[in-house]
Design an enzyme around this catalytic site. Structure first.
Site, PDB file in Angstrom:
ATOM      1  N   GLY A   1       1.019  -3.072  -6.154  1.00  0.00           N
ATOM      2  CA  GLY A   1       0.981  -1.724  -5.591  1.00  0.00           C
ATOM      3  C   GLY A   1      -0.369  -1.075  -5.841  1.00  0.00           C
ATOM      4  N   GLY A   2      -0.430  -0.230  -6.870  1.00  0.00           N
ATOM      5  CA  GLY A   2      -1.623   0.568  -7.163  1.00  0.00           C
ATOM      6  C   GLY A   2      -2.929  -0.209  -7.125  1.00  0.00           C
TER       7      GLY A   2
ATOM      8  N   TRP B   1       0.811  -1.227   0.000  1.00  0.00           N
ATOM      9  CA  TRP B   1       0.000   0.000   0.000  1.00  0.00           C
ATOM     10  C   TRP B   1       0.843   1.274   0.000  1.00  0.00           C
ATOM     11  CZ3 TRP B   1      -4.336  -1.667   3.993  1.00  0.00           C
ATOM     12  CH2 TRP B   1      -5.225  -2.535   3.333  1.00  0.00           C
ATOM     13  N   LYS B   2       2.149   1.131   0.101  1.00  0.00           N
ATOM     14  CA  LYS B   2       3.043   2.293   0.065  1.00  0.00           C
ATOM     15  C   LYS B   2       2.545   3.371   1.042  1.00  0.00           C
ATOM     16  CE  LYS B   2       4.297   0.894  -4.551  1.00  0.00           C
ATOM     17  NZ  LYS B   2       4.750   1.229  -5.883  1.00  0.00           N
TER      18      LYS B   2
ATOM     19  N   HIS C   1      12.662  -2.435  -1.609  1.00  0.00           N
ATOM     20  CA  HIS C   1      11.807  -1.981  -2.713  1.00  0.00           C
ATOM     21  C   HIS C   1      12.544  -0.902  -3.505  1.00  0.00           C
ATOM     22  CE1 HIS C   1       8.540  -0.091  -4.892  1.00  0.00           C
ATOM     23  NE2 HIS C   1       7.880  -1.228  -4.723  1.00  0.00           N
TER      24      HIS C   1
ATOM     25  N   GLU D   1      11.659   1.833  -4.577  1.00  0.00           N
ATOM     26  CA  GLU D   1      11.426   3.198  -4.083  1.00  0.00           C
ATOM     27  C   GLU D   1      12.297   3.484  -2.853  1.00  0.00           C
ATOM     28  OE1 GLU D   1       7.184   2.809  -3.879  1.00  0.00           O
ATOM     29  OE2 GLU D   1       7.109   2.804  -6.064  1.00  0.00           O
TER      30      GLU D   1
HETATM   31  P1  PGA Z   1       2.481  -1.137  -8.944  1.00  0.00           P
HETATM   32  O1  PGA Z   1       3.581  -1.251  -7.785  1.00  0.00           O
HETATM   33  O2  PGA Z   1       1.647  -2.388  -8.874  1.00  0.00           O
HETATM   34  O3  PGA Z   1       1.716   0.099  -8.622  1.00  0.00           O
HETATM   35  O4  PGA Z   1       3.233  -1.054 -10.227  1.00  0.00           O
HETATM   36  C1  PGA Z   1       4.192  -2.468  -7.480  1.00  0.00           C
HETATM   37  C2  PGA Z   1       5.214  -2.262  -6.391  1.00  0.00           C
HETATM   38  O5  PGA Z   1       5.867  -1.218  -6.400  1.00  0.00           O
HETATM   39  O6  PGA Z   1       5.385  -3.115  -5.514  1.00  0.00           O
END
Ligand code: PGA
Length: 237
Positions: free
Chosen positions: A218-219, A10-11, A95, A97
């Site tokens: 993610g999204g 969920w970031k 990750h 990020e």
């Molecule tokens: P995303 O992100 O599904 O939004 O591309 C995946 C992730 O960063 O784990």
């Protein structure tokens, strides 16, 4: 057959209240889902709410990062024992990020993974090449370097997340993912999830590949309908 693992990342989204509401609505859809593992990774502040809301379910809960020391003067950091103490079973480490915005390196990823495994957490360690690296034909070199700090462990899974596919809507084709997964498994014999724009429309095809042991989402995991559809795709695959 090995269980597929579907993990929601969920970031920096969802407050404790929003996370709790998501879980309440999500649980009835996956109540009898035991063929695959589902793990939700909310922001740190929402962990207690999600642990509480998933208490009598099959769903695991994970942190999105942690520091390798157990405690001490490390302002802003969270340790593996702290994640365990709030009821986490899993943690995402390295990750892209974290690597891009928070200075994470292969070396610090290795230290975190080791500390997490020692604390008894299941680890989802992320690797993957950037677009420039793929264009320069360096994908295997990058993966080899990122894997060099890791050793096989029963509680370790990898997530292959090509950086150019994260949050961009560009997904690796099942062939590209399969090729990368095969290479990764030739270097380190552990399950490998695919991540990068996984959505209901491509989940079934990706998850039907034997080399793809699950998905890090993610999204699409922020939305109840999309994430439920992805979990259902895993059931069918
Ligand atoms: P995303 O992100 O599904 O939004 O591309 C995946 C992730 O960063 O784990």
């Amino acid at each position: 057959m090995r269980k597929k693992l579907i993990a929601a990342n969920w970031k920096m989204h969802k407050t404790p209240e929003q996370a709790q509401a998501f879980v309440s609505a999500f649980l009835p859809h996956v109540w009898e889902h035991t063929r695959d593992e589902i793990v939700l990774c909310p922001a740190f502040v929402a962990l207690p709410a999600v642990v509480e809301a998933t208490r009598d379910s099959q769903i695991g809960v994970g942190g999105q990062d942690m520091f390798w020391e157990k405690e001490g003067a490390y302002t802003g950091a969270i340790s593996a024992p702290m994640l365990r103490a709030v009821g986490c079973s899993h943690v995402i480490i390295g990750h892209s990020e974290r690597r891009q915005y928070f200075g994470e390196t292969d070396e610090t990823v290795g230290k975190r993974v080791q500390a997490a495994l020692e604390a008894g957490l299941f680890v989802i360690a992320c690797i993957g090449e950037t677009e420039e690296e793929r264009e320069r034909n360096e994908t295997e070199d990058v993966l080899r370097r990122q894997l060099s700090v890791l050793a096989p462990d029963d509680n370790l899974v990898l997530a292959y997340e090509p950086v150019w596919a994260i949050g961009t809507g560009k997904t690796a084709t099942p062939e590209m993912a399969h090729e990368a997964h095969d290479f990764i498994k030739s270097q380190l014999d552990v399950p490998v999830l695919y991540g990068g724009s996984v959505k209901p429309e491509n989940a079934a095809e990706l998850l039907s590949r034997s080399s793809i042991d699950g998905a890090l989402v993610g999204g699409a995991s922020l939305d109840l309908e999309s994430f439920t559809a992805i979990c259902r795709a895993a059931i069918r695959s």
